[in-house]
Design an enzyme around this catalytic site. Structure first.
Site, short mmCIF file in Angstrom:
data_model
loop_
_atom_site.label_atom_id
_atom_site.label_comp_id
_atom_site.label_asym_id
_atom_site.label_seq_id
_atom_site.Cartn_x
_atom_site.Cartn_y
_atom_site.Cartn_z
N ASP A 49 15.97 -0.57 -4.62
CA ASP A 49 15.50 -1.44 -3.52
C ASP A 49 15.71 -2.90 -3.88
O ASP A 49 14.81 -3.73 -3.71
CB ASP A 49 14.03 -1.16 -3.21
N GLU B 133 0.85 -1.19 0.00
CA GLU B 133 0.00 0.00 0.00
C GLU B 133 0.88 1.22 0.00
O GLU B 133 1.79 1.34 0.82
CB GLU B 133 -0.92 0.01 1.22
N PHE C 63 -0.61 6.68 -2.87
CA PHE C 63 -1.68 6.92 -3.82
C PHE C 63 -2.31 5.64 -4.37
O PHE C 63 -3.17 5.70 -5.24
CB PHE C 63 -1.17 7.76 -5.00
N GLY C 64 -1.90 4.47 -3.90
CA GLY C 64 -2.47 3.25 -4.44
C GLY C 64 -2.08 2.03 -3.66
O GLY C 64 -1.42 2.12 -2.62
#
Length: 850
Positions: A705, A560, A563-564
């Site tokens: 990442d 999560e 914005f989404g």
């Protein structure tokens, strides 16, 4: 204004009562000695030198034979043997650790499997089982290594028994530790009606309390369960925090048609009389499906045998806008009781709870809230009445203190805002001034960071730190090293909007980690590369077709963002939709497992443009080791993009499930393992990751990442690079949050990324070295597990100073010395220009397989 302040005070008090399983992981005293010998007992002992008091984890004080060993031969049934620990008060226990017998290196006895029993009162004993009903816990494989096991669900108990499971003719020995924190709620049990079943669009949704440990009938009694397990349900009750569990698992819920009086009655029993300040209830509020928070709650109190006649009633403000699940604080008015009966009135057709917590005042605690010294319980001061309510003057003093604290916080906020303005003025300062500033800051911390590589690793590369040091929280005299980051101009900018990180100076914007953003397009001073990147943003990919939304079935929320969200879904007919040219090779299953990234309908224009830009970029990424964009749903809001998801999940969990039967530590003796854990297969996985990163680097993409949690595993050990791991609860501990700024995977990041905000392909090479280390250790522990997050940041300061004090990850046991020296350590060189490229890494790994 006064009413709002009262609600704020109730909410603040309630927060302190909620236990957080992720932080509640302190050793409870077997190792450190806080638990006394008289609080440790056993069913039997092999000899005086193996008595219960010697069953302490990591204990090697020269007394006894170094462990508790039961007299297994005296019992026909081995399940009767146990090592019991009395914690003297209720504790929330989230983790257990076990070892075998050391006996000065001569012992070789350990428990391969065991079960746990626990009790809250010493009379009724319960058997722990996981969320899928399994009771037996996998224990040790040798006599010296510590094996840590998370208890899912956690247990609330005062007494805990470890019971080895083995052939009664075999001698076993155990050393143990319990991890958790004190259960300040004092809740001994709750009684509720059994949960109901909902049928939603032909799907069965069960709201029963599946981990309740009391008596199971039409009404559940004398136990605790999901309302006290520390897990909060999600906004959509069909999604669960625990993967592969049924829809509705996180909630206990009821339908109002079964309650003629219009309310559900819940009875809470506590360990002793307490002065209750507040209660908070985590409720679902998805009113579009007939679920709302309770309309009213009425609570009755009992200190003796009869319920008091004057209840407390609370009516929350109805929320007809937000469907988010939330905690509803309920003021209990400083009422004194040992039991509370609350009647929750329905606000709609359904009412769903996932957690209940209580805050009680100190008047009834006496000395029981003080830290336990030497394992002895607190005592009541003579003449004090434990049922005495808090004086009103004390309440006024408390409110006055809280108002003063709020004023101080507002002052601090003003100071912080002023500092941010000042920091932005320093952005144009020269890099030399920045380096001088950082050097001075790091020099000030020299004495606070005295670890040496040699003190952390033995000659063969294994860690010498104890489990106690790895898990115990940071000492109070430690300075906050994140100030090093806050001092730098690069981290002074807001990260509320998505910005590309510079590959040249690192000062164009703070790094932003989007929860499911696979790659981020990077700026560069190279004109040709800039032209290529700009071309990627132009136009759309005609191969990206619109997939029918109704053919997607949501299974689990993977992540999560701001914005989404990212969801794991089943896509019906996806293979036929893609056609032969775009179909997923080797996967003929229907429905197909996919990952769906969604954009919230209320997202702003910039977020919408970024989402569409990401679709255009991902549509052009075509490599066998990069997760593919399969289709989109952009004809109407909300916008969705559909990507591959591999059936074996992420690489981190995949490796954790492997078991190496024989670890080959020499290059010439690599042996094939029965369960696929051979050295060659592990290196094969690393080769695929290097190949995917080689492709990304050829396009001048920086991942930012890279880790095993962001690599997916398919059939035949196929590996594909993704970026779904950040916001999954499972990996929340892998990220370090700087308040108001970035969320950073610091254990995988290069020193210049942490301190200077520079993200380049060379910093991805650093992360690849850590990822390779994860693979060769089968992800048995976090990188730098012996260091706290603050110490990891301080270690990056040692890389900056380059005085030979920096700590490197140790060589994995099955890693050849040449691979560790020539590849891993080269990925972690201080000078980014001296690190190998992904082309060189891929070539070297391929040669090691030859």
């Amino acid at each position: 204004m006064i009413a709002h302040l009262g609600v704020l005070l109730v909410a603040a008090a309630a927060v302190g009562a909620q236990v957080n399983p992720e932080l509640c992981r302190y050793p409870l005293g077997m190792t450190g000695g806080q638990i006394q010998d008289e609080d440790i007992s056993a069913s039997s002992q092999w000899s005086e030198s193996t008595a219960a008091k010697f069953g302490r984890l990591d204990s090697d004080n020269g007394d006894g034979d170094g462990a508790w060993c039961p007299d297994m031969l005296s019992e026909a049934d081995s399940f009767k043997d146990y090592l019991q620990v009395d914690l003297r008060s209720l504790h929330f226990i989230t983790l257990v650790g076990t070892q075998g017998r050391h006996a000065d290196g001569m012992g070789n006895e350990f428990a391969q499997r065991y079960v746990i029993q626990y009790s809250r009162d010493g009379n009724d004993w319960l058997e722990w089982h996981d969320r899928k009903g399994r009771q037996v816990i996998e224990g040790n494989r040798n006599a010296y290594d510590v094996v840590l096991k998370d208890l899912e669900p956690p247990i609330i108990a005062r007494f805990v028994r470890f019971m080895p499971v083995t052939d009664h003719s075999m001698i076993v020995c155990m050393r143990v530790e319990l991890y958790g924190c004190e259960w300040l709620d004092g809740l001994m049990s709750y009684s509720i009606p059994d949960g109901h079943q909902m049928i939603y669009r032909g799907q069965d949704v069960y709201f029963n309390d599946s981990v309740y440990d009391g008596a199971l009938a039409e009404r559940l009694t004398k136990g605790l369960g999901q309302l006290t397990d520390g897990t909060w349900g999600q906004d959509d009750f069909l999604h669960t925090q625990t993967y592969s569990m049924w829809p509705g698992y996180d909630f206990v819920g009821w339908n109002n048609k079964s309650f003629p009086k219009g309310y559900v009655e819940v009875i809470f029993d506590f360990d002793h009389v307490r002065n209750f300040t507040s209660m908070k209830v985590h409720c679902n509020n998805m009113f579009s499906r007939g679920v709302r928070i309770f309309r009213q709650v009425t609570c009755y109190f009992r200190s003796g045998t009869e319920w008091e006649a004057d209840p407390v009633t609370y009516r929350p403000n109805p929320d007809r806008v937000s469907q988010n699940a939330r905690f509803v604080p309920v003021s209990l008015g400083d009422r004194t009781a040992s039991a509370i009966k609350c009647r929750f009135h329905f606000g709609d057709l359904w009412m769903l709870f996932s957690e209940v917590a209580f805050q009680s005042g100190s008047a009834v605690y006496n000395t029981s809230l003080a830290p336990r010294k030497h394992g002895h319980p607190g005592t009541t001061i003579p003449g004090e009445d434990p049922t005495h309510k808090v004086d009103d003057s004390n309440t006024r003093i408390l409110i006055g203190c809280l108002v003063a604290i709020i004023a101080i916080l507002l002052t601090i906020i003003v100071i912080i805002l002023w500092r941010q303005v000042w920091q932005k003025m320093l952005e144009k300062a020269s890099r030399r001034l920045l380096d001088d500033e950082l050097t001075a800051r790091l020099a000030f911390q020299t004495q606070a960071f005295s670890y040496r590589h040699s003190s952390l690793s033995t000659e063969d590369g294994s860690s010498s730190n104890s489990t106690y040091e790895r898990i115990f929280p940071l000492c109070g005299d430690y300075q906050e090293p994140s100030r090093l980051i806050r001092k730098l101009p690069e981290f002074a900018q807001s990260t509320e909007r998505l910005v590309p990180a510079s590959t040249t100076s690192g000062s164009d914007g703070a790094p932003h980690y989007a929860e499911a953003d696979i790659v981020s397009l990077q700026e560069t001073q190279d004109v040709n590369k800039s032209a290529i990147n700009m071309d990627l943003f132009a136009g759309t990919d005609s191969s990206m077709k619109e997939f029918p939304r109704h053919k997607l079935t949501f299974k689990e929320k993977l992540g999560e963002g701001q914005f989404g969200e990212v969801h794991l879904c089943e896509a019906e007919g996806m293979q036929e939709f893609l056609g032969k040219d775009l179909s997923i090779e080797g996967n003929d299953e229907s429905p197909l497992l996919v990952a769906v990234k969604t954009l919230r309908e209320d997202a702003n224009k910039n977020a919408r443009n970024d989402f569409l830009k990401e679709i255009r970029i991902m549509s052009r990424l075509k490599d066998p080791n990069i997760v593919r964009l399969l289709a989109v749903c952009v004809d109407t809001d909300p916008l969705w993009m559909i990507t591959e998801y591999m059936e074996n999940g992420d690489l981190n969990q995949f490796l954790c499930n492997l078991r190496l039967k024989e670890v080959a530590c020499e290059e010439s003796t690599r042996k094939e393992e029965k369960d696929g854990g051979s050295y060659n297969k592990l290196i094969g996985m690393a080769v695929q990751i290097a190949s995917g990163m080689k492709y990304l680097s050829s396009l001048n993409f920086v991942h930012r990442d890279l880790a095993t949690r962001n690599c997916l595993v398919g059939k035949e050990y196929t590996i594909k690079i993704a970026d779904f791991g950040m916001s999954r609860n499972l990996y929340r501990g892998d990220y370090y949050r700087i308040q108001g700024r970035a969320v950073l995977p610091i254990r995988w990041m290069s020193w210049e990324s942490i301190l200077l905000g520079k993200f380049t392909m060379a910093s991805d090479v650093w992360a690849f070295g850590v990822t390779l280390w994860e693979i060769l250790t089968l992800c048995k522990e976090q990188p730098y597990s012996q260091l706290s997050d603050e110490q990891v940041i301080e270690n990056t300061g040692e890389f900056f100073r380059d005085q030979g004090k920096q700590i490197y990850l140790p060589k994995p046991p099955c890693c050849p010395e040449r691979l560790y020296t020539n590849l891993m350590l080269s990925c972690w060189r201080r000078n980014a220009k001296q690190r190998p490229s992904f082309l060189e890494i891929h070539t070297q790994l391929m040669e090691s397989l030859a």
